[in-house]
Design a protein around this motif. Sequence first.
Motif, mmCIF file in Angstrom:
data_model
loop_
_atom_site.group_PDB
_atom_site.id
_atom_site.type_symbol
_atom_site.label_atom_id
_atom_site.label_comp_id
_atom_site.label_asym_id
_atom_site.label_seq_id
_atom_site.Cartn_x
_atom_site.Cartn_y
_atom_site.Cartn_z
ATOM 1 N N LEU A 151 0.818 -1.215 0.000
ATOM 2 C CA LEU A 151 0.000 0.000 0.000
ATOM 3 C C LEU A 151 0.853 1.268 0.000
ATOM 4 O O LEU A 151 1.825 1.355 0.744
ATOM 5 C CB LEU A 151 -0.849 -0.019 1.286
ATOM 6 N N PRO A 152 0.474 2.288 -0.794
ATOM 7 C CA PRO A 152 1.178 3.565 -0.676
ATOM 8 C C PRO A 152 1.070 4.087 0.753
ATOM 9 O O PRO A 152 0.032 3.934 1.406
ATOM 10 C CB PRO A 152 0.405 4.486 -1.634
ATOM 11 N N GLY A 153 2.132 4.695 1.263
ATOM 12 C CA GLY A 153 2.196 5.109 2.671
ATOM 13 C C GLY A 153 1.018 5.939 3.122
ATOM 14 O O GLY A 153 0.488 5.746 4.208
ATOM 15 N N LEU A 154 0.549 6.855 2.242
ATOM 16 C CA LEU A 154 -0.489 7.771 2.716
ATOM 17 C C LEU A 154 -1.834 7.085 2.922
ATOM 18 O O LEU A 154 -2.724 7.656 3.552
ATOM 19 C CB LEU A 154 -0.632 8.986 1.790
ATOM 20 N N LEU A 155 -2.021 5.869 2.419
ATOM 21 C CA LEU A 155 -3.292 5.171 2.657
ATOM 22 C C LEU A 155 -3.224 4.232 3.860
ATOM 23 O O LEU A 155 -4.197 3.577 4.199
ATOM 24 C CB LEU A 155 -3.705 4.389 1.407
ATOM 25 N N GLN A 156 -2.063 4.181 4.513
ATOM 26 C CA GLN A 156 -1.933 3.224 5.616
ATOM 27 C C GLN A 156 -2.769 3.602 6.845
ATOM 28 O O GLN A 156 -3.009 2.766 7.709
ATOM 29 C CB GLN A 156 -0.463 3.052 5.982
ATOM 30 N N ASP A 157 -3.229 4.845 6.903
ATOM 31 C CA ASP A 157 -4.155 5.225 7.980
ATOM 32 C C ASP A 157 -5.439 4.395 7.926
ATOM 33 O O ASP A 157 -6.181 4.333 8.898
ATOM 34 C CB ASP A 157 -4.559 6.703 7.838
ATOM 35 N N CYS A 158 -5.720 3.804 6.774
ATOM 36 C CA CYS A 158 -6.966 3.034 6.602
ATOM 37 C C CYS A 158 -6.844 1.610 7.131
ATOM 38 O O CYS A 158 -7.843 0.898 7.206
ATOM 39 C CB CYS A 158 -7.349 2.973 5.117
ATOM 40 N N GLY A 198 -10.470 7.430 0.188
ATOM 41 C CA GLY A 198 -9.403 7.098 -0.758
ATOM 42 C C GLY A 198 -9.086 8.272 -1.670
ATOM 43 O O GLY A 198 -7.919 8.670 -1.817
ATOM 44 N N LYS A 199 -10.140 8.831 -2.251
ATOM 45 C CA LYS A 199 -9.925 9.885 -3.245
ATOM 46 C C LYS A 199 -9.377 11.170 -2.617
ATOM 47 O O LYS A 199 -8.614 11.895 -3.241
ATOM 48 C CB LYS A 199 -11.244 10.162 -3.981
ATOM 49 N N VAL A 200 -9.802 11.455 -1.380
ATOM 50 C CA VAL A 200 -9.328 12.677 -0.723
ATOM 51 C C VAL A 200 -7.912 12.475 -0.165
ATOM 52 O O VAL A 200 -7.039 13.336 -0.311
ATOM 53 C CB VAL A 200 -10.311 13.112 0.392
ATOM 54 N N VAL A 201 -7.683 11.313 0.433
ATOM 55 C CA VAL A 201 -6.383 11.096 1.091
ATOM 56 C C VAL A 201 -5.233 11.054 0.079
ATOM 57 O O VAL A 201 -4.128 11.534 0.375
ATOM 58 C CB VAL A 201 -6.426 9.805 1.951
ATOM 59 N N VAL A 202 -5.475 10.507 -1.101
ATOM 60 C CA VAL A 202 -4.357 10.467 -2.051
ATOM 61 C C VAL A 202 -3.929 11.880 -2.460
ATOM 62 O O VAL A 202 -2.810 12.078 -2.922
ATOM 63 C CB VAL A 202 -4.669 9.635 -3.328
ATOM 64 N N ARG A 203 -4.802 12.852 -2.276
ATOM 65 C CA ARG A 203 -4.417 14.238 -2.574
ATOM 66 C C ARG A 203 -3.977 15.006 -1.334
ATOM 67 O O ARG A 203 -3.033 15.781 -1.374
ATOM 68 C CB ARG A 203 -5.606 14.976 -3.226
ATOM 69 N N SER A 204 -4.704 14.805 -0.220
ATOM 70 C CA SER A 204 -4.412 15.610 0.971
ATOM 71 C C SER A 204 -3.313 14.981 1.821
ATOM 72 O O SER A 204 -2.643 15.671 2.581
ATOM 73 C CB SER A 204 -5.680 15.766 1.818
ATOM 74 N N GLY A 205 -3.177 13.646 1.736
ATOM 75 C CA GLY A 205 -2.134 12.969 2.509
ATOM 76 C C GLY A 205 -2.534 12.590 3.915
ATOM 77 O O GLY A 205 -1.747 12.008 4.645
ATOM 78 N N ASP A 206 -3.780 12.881 4.319
ATOM 79 C CA ASP A 206 -4.174 12.570 5.695
ATOM 80 C C ASP A 206 -5.682 12.398 5.773
ATOM 81 O O ASP A 206 -6.440 13.119 5.116
ATOM 82 C CB ASP A 206 -3.734 13.713 6.630
ATOM 83 N N LEU A 207 -6.098 11.462 6.636
ATOM 84 C CA LEU A 207 -7.530 11.189 6.838
ATOM 85 C C LEU A 207 -8.316 12.416 7.265
ATOM 86 O O LEU A 207 -9.506 12.526 7.011
ATOM 87 C CB LEU A 207 -7.684 10.165 7.965
#
Length: 344
Positions: free
Chosen positions: A248-255, A305-314
């Motif tokens: 997983l890309p790092g920024l989605l690991q919050d999920c 998913g769509k917001v985090v890949v741009r903003s970098g955070d939940l």
Amino acid sequence: MPKWGENIAPADRVIDLEFAVAGLRDYVAWSSVPAIRFFAAGEATHGFSRMVEIHREARRLMGPGLRVELQTNGDFGEEVARWVEDNVHIVWISADGPPQLHDAQRPRLDGRGSSDVVLANIRRLAAHPNMQFGVRATFMPEHFGRQIEVLEFFRSLGVRYVCGAPAYSSTVNPNITVPVLQDFAHHFVPAFYHAQRVGMFYQTHLMVNFDEPVACYCRACTKPAHPQLTSDGYVSCCDWASFGPGYLPGLLQDCIYGKWDAAAKRIVYFPEKQDRIEIRNIETLGAGPCQGCPVLEHCAGGCIGKVVVRSGDLHKIDPNWCAAVKYLAKNIPFNAGLYPVRHS
Ligand code: SF4
Ligand code: SF4
């Protein structure tokens, strides 16, 4: 360039049955809703025999009232199609329209198009008398203006429900990047009203909550969370995080908020991560990044998913998302009756 799936270790491609059953048991302990959903980062029906086993276990645990949902690429043969007809209540097939559009975006591994099989299955399942059947279409930026044409194509196959989405990335075209969502929204509005005129329903993730006020964007943040088990042994809250940290890309690991412990035969949950997911709601967002937003109760921060890949955070927002939602809110009324399809 490696082909899609080549970098996924074979052992991580099909979910462990004991893990799946443990997840079902946890879900049953948390929720009284007898439901299960099949979805995979690749294609759920590629693990068809495991699907059948999991379905059998789910029926055993939740009884004959079990509601089954499947998100699929629709590229399956007679045996799977018959099983789906007999056992699945909600089906979404990912398909992009007429063959030339669909095949350019969804070739098989050998490069051939998949539209022959997929469109035949769409026509077949759309004719099912009891199933909630819909199509999920992805649009490249150069095709945003073809939404009505695509709706009409699916109408000719008997489809009534369509969900459209702008392409965020592509396994076929590495040059695809997140488009200007307002451009998509601009063409979505006439398509939304066109669908209503011809007896269809057309939605997109930007406006799925326009029919009623919500506390959070989708089931990903509901409490208790609905465990979404990944084939490599993790628990996720969101379709966009369909593998564990190894892929997983790092920024989605919050999920990711849990992990299968195969030795102990139990799922270990990560409470801090779970809490951070579950407080992504209008209360927290309204006191934070979404403060004062007039569409808060109908957006709730948007699709993770769509917001985090741009903003970098939940807990951050994407201005690109916000502009598109606000444009749609000016053109599509809130609270004008519940939408006819259940959103996964
Ligand atoms: S946040 Fe978006 S991608 Fe994730 S489960 Fe909800 S609708 Fe699906
Ligand atoms: S539009 Fe933007 S600011 Fe408003 S609720 Fe949605 S994400 Fe938050």
